[in-house]
Design a protein around this motif. Structure first.
Motif, PDB file in Angstrom:
ATOM      1  N   LYS A   1     -27.444  19.661  12.376  1.00 22.22           N
ATOM      2  CA  LYS A   1     -27.066  19.969  11.117  1.00 22.22           C
ATOM      3  C   LYS A   1     -27.098  21.200  10.476  1.00 22.22           C
ATOM      4  O   LYS A   1     -27.916  21.731  11.310  1.00 22.22           O
ATOM      5  N   HIS A   2     -26.493  21.215   9.459  1.00 23.64           N
ATOM      6  CA  HIS A   2     -26.746  22.495   8.851  1.00 23.64           C
ATOM      7  C   HIS A   2     -28.126  22.946   8.019  1.00 23.64           C
ATOM      8  O   HIS A   2     -28.551  24.005   8.036  1.00 23.64           O
ATOM      9  N   ALA A   3     -28.951  21.450   8.072  1.00 21.49           N
ATOM     10  CA  ALA A   3     -30.178  21.674   7.482  1.00 21.49           C
ATOM     11  C   ALA A   3     -31.065  21.228   8.654  1.00 21.49           C
ATOM     12  O   ALA A   3     -32.359  21.273   8.429  1.00 21.49           O
ATOM     13  N   LEU A   4     -30.727  21.042   9.858  1.00 22.50           N
ATOM     14  CA  LEU A   4     -31.521  20.627  11.015  1.00 22.50           C
ATOM     15  C   LEU A   4     -30.770  21.513  12.310  1.00 22.50           C
ATOM     16  O   LEU A   4     -29.966  20.972  12.825  1.00 22.50           O
ATOM     17  N   ILE A   5     -31.525  22.591  12.641  1.00 23.38           N
ATOM     18  CA  ILE A   5     -31.147  23.502  13.551  1.00 23.38           C
ATOM     19  C   ILE A   5     -31.685  22.910  14.829  1.00 23.38           C
ATOM     20  O   ILE A   5     -32.823  23.101  15.038  1.00 23.38           O
ATOM     21  N   THR A   6     -31.065  22.738  15.918  1.00 24.15           N
ATOM     22  CA  THR A   6     -31.531  22.170  17.187  1.00 24.15           C
ATOM     23  C   THR A   6     -30.983  23.311  18.177  1.00 24.15           C
ATOM     24  O   THR A   6     -30.269  24.155  18.126  1.00 24.15           O
ATOM     25  N   PRO A   7     -31.791  23.070  19.324  1.00 23.57           N
ATOM     26  CA  PRO A   7     -31.340  24.362  20.392  1.00 23.57           C
ATOM     27  C   PRO A   7     -30.031  24.074  20.926  1.00 23.57           C
ATOM     28  O   PRO A   7     -29.529  23.054  20.832  1.00 23.57           O
ATOM     29  N   TYR A   8     -29.695  24.989  21.715  1.00 22.67           N
ATOM     30  CA  TYR A   8     -28.518  24.875  22.605  1.00 22.67           C
ATOM     31  C   TYR A   8     -28.847  23.931  23.946  1.00 22.67           C
ATOM     32  O   TYR A   8     -29.963  24.139  24.535  1.00 22.67           O
ATOM     33  N   ARG A   9     -27.820  22.833  24.073  1.00 24.95           N
ATOM     34  CA  ARG A   9     -28.153  22.249  25.226  1.00 24.95           C
ATOM     35  C   ARG A   9     -27.588  22.587  26.325  1.00 24.95           C
ATOM     36  O   ARG A   9     -26.448  23.445  26.612  1.00 24.95           O
TER      37      ARG A   9
END
Length: 328
Positions: A189-197
Motif C-alpha cells: 500500500k502507499h502507507a505500507l511498503i513491502t519488499p519486492y517479492r
C-alpha cells in the motif's frame, strides 16, 4: 496421649512474613531482581511507584503493592502456575489470583504512546494444539511499540488483521506523507511498503555478496530497517516467557489477550528505564544465526492503493540505486 506441636500458629505466621519481607528486600536491593522479575531493582521500584500512583493498586493490611507486582511479574516472566507463587510467597491461591488480575488491569491502563485495541474475534485456532492469537504490532526505531492489536485468532492472515487495524474506530493511524515497513505477508500500500517479492531479502542472504540491482538494494535496506520489529518482539518474548508460545498457557484466551497487551506496555516502560542490553545482544545473535523462515505470501490485490505504493517503492529503489552507484 500428648499431641506434638512443632510451632505455635503465630510463629508460623511470623515466619511467613519474614520470608516475604526478606524476598522483597532482595528484589529491591540486589541483582537477583533481574533473574526473578526480568528487570533491575531500580526499574522494579519505579514500576511499583507508577502503579501505586494510579490509585487502583493499593497496599492492604496484609499485602503491599510491591508484593503484588512482584508476584505478577514472576508469573508473566516465567510462565508459572499460581501454585508455584504460593510456595514462594506463602499466600492463598485466591489472593494470588485476585492480586494478579488487579495488577493486570492497571498495567493495561498505563498505555501512553502505544495504542492497544482488542479484536472482537470468537475463535482462536492456530497451528498448535491449543488456542493461539495473531498479534499485529508496529514499533519505532527505539524498539518501543507504537501500536498493538491483539485478539485475532491464530489462523487469521496478516492482511486480514491489518485491514481490521486500518478500518476500526481505534485504528492504526499513519501520519500524512509517512509509511510503515511491512514484510511480504502484507499487501503493498502507499502507507505500507513491502519488499519486492522473488528477490533476495533477508540479511543473511547478502553476506559476502553485494546487491546486484535496485530491487536487491531496496530489499537489503528494507530488511535492515524492518529488522527492528524482529528485535523488539525478540526482547519482548525474552522478558516475558508467558507469551513466548513454547507451551500451552495457563489462562483462558480472554485473559491471554490482556496479558499480551500488558507485556507490550511493560516492555515500552522498561525500554525507557532498563532496556536490558544483554537481552538485546542475545536477540541480535539469535537473529544473525537463525535461518530465515519461509513467508506465506498472499496474492497481491492490484488497486489504486497498490499502484501508489508500487510507484513510491520503485522511485525509492531507483534513487537508492543511483546513489549507490555513485558511492561505489
Amino acid at each position: 496421649m500428648a499431641k506434638k506441636v512443632d510451632k505455635p500458629i503465630r510463629d508460623h505466621i511470623i515466619g511467613r512474613e519474614e520470608i516475604r519481607a526478606t524476598l522483597l528486600q532482595q528484589l529491591r536491593e540486589t541483582n537477583r531482581c533481574r533473574d526473578i522479575l526480568r528487570m533491575s531493582p531500580h526499574a522494579f521500584v519505579e514500576l511499583c511507584a507508577k502503579l501505586r500512583a494510579t490509585g487502583h493498586v493499593k497496599d492492604t493490611i496484609h499485602v503491599t503493592v510491591e508484593e503484588q507486582v512482584a508476584r505478577f511479574l514472576y508469573i508473566i516472566g516465567h510462565n508459572v502456575k499460581n501454585r508455584t507463587i504460593l510456595f514462594f510467597f506463602h499466600r492463598s491461591g485466591e489472593t494470588i489470583s485476585r492480586n494478579f488480575h488487579a495488577v493486570l488491569r492497571v498495567a493495561i491502563s498505563l498505555e501512553e504512546e502505544v495504542k492497544v485495541p482488542i479484536a472482537d474475534q470468537p475463535r482462536f485456532r492456530g497451528r498448535k494444539e491449543w488456542p493461539t492469537q495473531n498479534v499485529l504490532a508496529a514499533c519505532g526505531f527505539d524498539m518501543r511499540f507504537t501500536y498493538a492489536l491483539a485478539g485475532w485468532e491464530g489462523t487469521a492472515s496478516d492482511s486480514k488483521v491489518l485491514k481490521s487495524a486500518l478500518s476500526r474506530d481505534d485504528r492504526l493511524k499513519i501520519p500524512r506523507d509517512k509509511f510503515y515497513l511491512g514484510d511480504a505477508r502484507f499487501m503493498l500500500k502507499h502507507a505500507l511498503i513491502t519488499p519486492y517479492r522473488g528477490v533476495r531479502y533477508h540479511l543473511k542472504e547478502f553476506v559476502g555478496r553485494e546487491p546486484e540491482n535496485a530491487y536487491e538494494l531496496f530489499n537489503l535496506r528494507h530488511s535492515s530497517l524492518r529488522n527492528m520489529i524482529e528485535r523488539s518482539f525478540g526482547v519482548l518474548k525474552k522478558r516475558f516467557a508467558i507469551i513466548a508460545g513454547g507451551t500451552e498457557p495457563y489462562y483462558d484466551v480472554e485473559v491471554m489477550v490482556d496479558i499480551v497487551l500488558a507485556c507490550i506496555i511493560l516492555h515500552n516502560f522498561l525500554m525507557g528505564v532498563d532496556p536490558g542490553q544483554h537481552l538485546i545482544s542475545q536477540v541480535d545473535r539469535e537473529l544473525q544465526n537463525n535461518n530465515p523462515e519461509a513467508t506465506n505470501e498472499e496474492r497481491e490485490e492490484v488497486n489504486e492503493d497498490y499502484r501508489r505504493g508500487a510507484a513510491l517503492r520503485d522511485n525509492m529503489a531507483a534513487q537508492m540505486w543511483a546513489d549507490y552507484q555513485i558511492e561505489r
